[in-house]
Scaffold this active site. Structure first.
Site, PDB file in Angstrom:
ATOM      1  N   ASP A 194       3.987   7.338   2.452  1.00  0.00           N
ATOM      2  CA  ASP A 194       5.120   6.501   2.075  1.00  0.00           C
ATOM      3  C   ASP A 194       6.399   6.913   2.802  1.00  0.00           C
ATOM      4  O   ASP A 194       6.651   8.108   3.003  1.00  0.00           O
ATOM      5  CB  ASP A 194       5.340   6.646   0.556  1.00  0.00           C
ATOM      6  CG  ASP A 194       6.448   5.763   0.013  1.00  0.00           C
ATOM      7  OD1 ASP A 194       6.273   4.534   0.045  1.00  0.00           O
ATOM      8  OD2 ASP A 194       7.494   6.300  -0.428  1.00  0.00           O
ATOM      9  N   GLU A 230       3.793   4.565   6.621  1.00  0.00           N
ATOM     10  CA  GLU A 230       4.631   3.403   6.381  1.00  0.00           C
ATOM     11  C   GLU A 230       5.954   3.537   7.145  1.00  0.00           C
ATOM     12  O   GLU A 230       6.793   4.382   6.807  1.00  0.00           O
ATOM     13  CB  GLU A 230       4.941   3.228   4.885  1.00  0.00           C
ATOM     14  CG  GLU A 230       5.622   1.913   4.610  1.00  0.00           C
ATOM     15  CD  GLU A 230       6.841   1.980   3.720  1.00  0.00           C
ATOM     16  OE1 GLU A 230       7.319   0.922   3.302  1.00  0.00           O
ATOM     17  OE2 GLU A 230       7.345   3.093   3.461  1.00  0.00           O
ATOM     18  N   ASN A 295       2.300  -6.958   1.409  1.00  0.00           N
ATOM     19  CA  ASN A 295       2.054  -5.704   0.702  1.00  0.00           C
ATOM     20  C   ASN A 295       2.801  -5.722  -0.622  1.00  0.00           C
ATOM     21  O   ASN A 295       3.431  -6.728  -0.977  1.00  0.00           O
ATOM     22  CB  ASN A 295       2.384  -4.490   1.585  1.00  0.00           C
ATOM     23  CG  ASN A 295       3.864  -4.154   1.606  1.00  0.00           C
ATOM     24  OD1 ASN A 295       4.716  -4.972   1.233  1.00  0.00           O
ATOM     25  ND2 ASN A 295       4.188  -2.962   2.038  1.00  0.00           N
TER      26      ASN A 295
END
Ligand code: QV4
Ligand code: CA
Length: 490
Positions: A194, A230, A295
């Site tokens: 993340d 990400e 997403n």
């Protein structure tokens, strides 16, 4: 890192967003049967419990400790899920949140640990003041990221007030890699990392360097964990997705945006323009990219995209076209989104209900039952799951037999393994196509349950068999409106 991210012959991952571990464990049999390769699970660590608004999905992105208790389940349930899914050949990727801990305030997390963000105290890890970036590293007036054109701010200041971990610290690297290695020991195959834009590539490199090889109970000796990072790069900031590709795959947000624009026909976009879709469109190399139509962020207006661009289950017909193209095409590692429903309500460009958590009550998640209640289960939609099988059948076979009408009708094959026609115009049409397929009869997998004769029939929708002759030609009538596609594969 991690080229072995799927069992041989499988390739597609699914994000079972906010599902409980026990429900994923059950779903893995269905996923294995239908050719899925892996599940991305929601964050597994202890998180902040937010009551205003009540129990939003995004509380999962505010770590309190690396203990395993969250509303998805506990450590025992997680271990049982990983073991069952691995035994079925379905891998587990964990969503790892290592850029930060919580936003401001104090309280008790989902597994009983206390925290006080104002004094940067997280005894459940433990982390203290010295483990976070402060005014020495971040010079903005409020300690938050204010300018995405300043890479130093983006990495060393707080993302929306989230206490920013010092990734250069040996101690922080030790705590985070211990946690990741614990999960690797349990049997996970990889990680979605993340907020990587907010971490220095060099710090990530050091972190990944500390990771163990995967558990040899399920994976070949010496297998590295699969890593996808990400980074939202829409082209306008100094930090690029390509700054991270040397470390692992990177999320390619342009992919879903571009397909959304084409299928919506935004700015004069047409399906026929997709003949060179991928790198030529300014996207990462396909072998570096993790791709998706939507997403968990951009389906509700967080992150990048925009409601007029990104397609979601709320616009089911266009969404199925987008997923079918993505799965039939050869580009990137594909991740299917599997959502829960919520009363989306866009007011002045913002979804006022964008925070709402999964089905359930008082922060306790309901059992995930597909098509019964609020679990959307896009991954089970026939038009999507049968295209996962198409994708597997065509794995490694290049795109071939391209045809278009200069407008919104296209067709292409996969070197004798598959052939698809898509009609994004207002009327049906019929013509003879050069498919490249071996002679035989094929079922349309968009409308029928299987690709073998007799074609399985779902509620009478099945468009039946198509005959390919000895020269690879087939006469195909392509419908318009709902499911305007015909897809055939060996
Ligand atoms: C607010 C104010 C701050 C203020 C703070 C006070 O905005 O200015 O300082 O209160 O403490 C939630 C709230 C947010 C709040 C913040 C801190 O929504 O309003 O700040 O908590 O309390 C998800 C959500 C965020 C959420 C976060 C943590 O999207 O809204 O913030 O979880 O709960 C960029 C990044 C990219 C990121 C994307 C959304 O480059 O990395 O934004 N995407 C990932 C995840 C995403 C997650 C995070 C990163 C953070 O996919 O789901 O954010 O882990 O593009
Ligand atoms: Ca940071």
């Amino acid at each position: 890192l991690g080229s072995y991210y799927c069992q041989t012959g499988r390739d597609v991952a699914v994000h079972l967003f906010e599902w409980k571990w026990a429900d994923i464990e059950k779903e893995c049999s269905w996923l294995a049967e239908h050719g899925y390769c892996a599940v991305q699970v929601s964050p597994v660590h202890e998180n902040r419990v937010i009551t205003d608004p009540p129990y939003p999905w995004y509380q999962r992105y505010q770590p309190v400790s690396y203990k395993m208790g969250s509303r998805s389940g506990n450590d025992a349930q997680f271990r049982s899920m990983v073991s069952t899914c691995n035994n079925l050949g379905v891998f587990i990727y964990v969503d790892g949140v290592f850029n930060h801990m919580t936003g401001g305030g104090s309280g008790v997390g989902s597994d009983g640990s206390s925290f006080n963000a104002d004094s940067k105290s997280y005894p459940g890890v433990p982390y203290g003041e010295n483990d976070f970036h402060g005014s020495a590293e971040c010079q903005t007036s409020n300690g938050e990221i204010q300018d995405y054109n300043d890479a130093n701010q983006v990495r060393n200041c707080m993302l929306v007030g989230l206490r920013d971990l010092k990734g250069s610290s040996e101690y922080v690297r030790g705590m985070t890699s211990d946690f990741m290695n614990y999960l690797i020991g349990v049997g996970v195959a990889g990680f979605r990392m993340d907020a990587c834009k907010h971490m220095w590539p060099g710090d990530l490199e050091a972190l990944y360097g500390r990771l163990n090889n995967l558990n040899t109970q399920w994976f070949p000796a010496g297998t590295r964990p699969y890593i996808y990072q990400e980074v939202i790069d829409m082209g306008s900031e100094p930090i690029k997705a390509s700054d991270y590709t040397y470390l692992g795959r990177v999320t390619e947000f342009k992919h879903g945006k571009n397909l959304g624009d084409v299928i919506r026909k935004n700015n004069g976009q047409r399906l026929s323009y997709l003949s060179n879709f991928g790198e030529s469109w300014g996207q990462l190399s396909g072998t570096d990219a993790l791709v998706f139509i939507d997403n968990h962020d951009n389906q509700r207006g967080h992150g990048a995209g925009g409601f007029g661009t990104i397609l979601t289950f709320f616009e089911a017909n266009m969404y199925k076209i987008a997923n079918a193209f993505e799965l039939a095409w050869q580009y990137g590692h594909v991740r299917i989104m599997s959502s829960y429903n919520w009363p989306r309500n866009i007011v002045n460009g913002v979804d006022v209900n964008d925070w709402m958590g999964p089905p359930g009550n008082g922060g306790v998640t309901a059992n995930a039952v597909c098509f019964n209640g609020d679990w959307i289960c896009e991954h089970r939609w026939r038009q999507i799951s049968n295209m996962v099988r198409f994708h597997n059948a065509a794995l490694g076979y290049p795109v071939s037999n391209w045809w278009d009408n200069g407008g919104d009708r296209i067709a292409f094959g996969r070197s004798g393994k598959g052939f698809i026609v898509i009609n994004n115009e207002g009327s049906e049409f019929s013509q003879s196509f050069s498919t490249g397929l071996p002679a035989g009869t094929y079922c349309d997998v968009i409308s029928c349950d299987n690709n073998r004769s007799p074609c399985g029939n779902s509620g009478g929708s099945c468009r039946g068999e198509f005959t390919v002759d000895g020269s690879g030609m087939a006469q195909i009538t392509v419908p318009s409106g709902e499911d305007p596609m015909i897809a055939l594969h060996v």
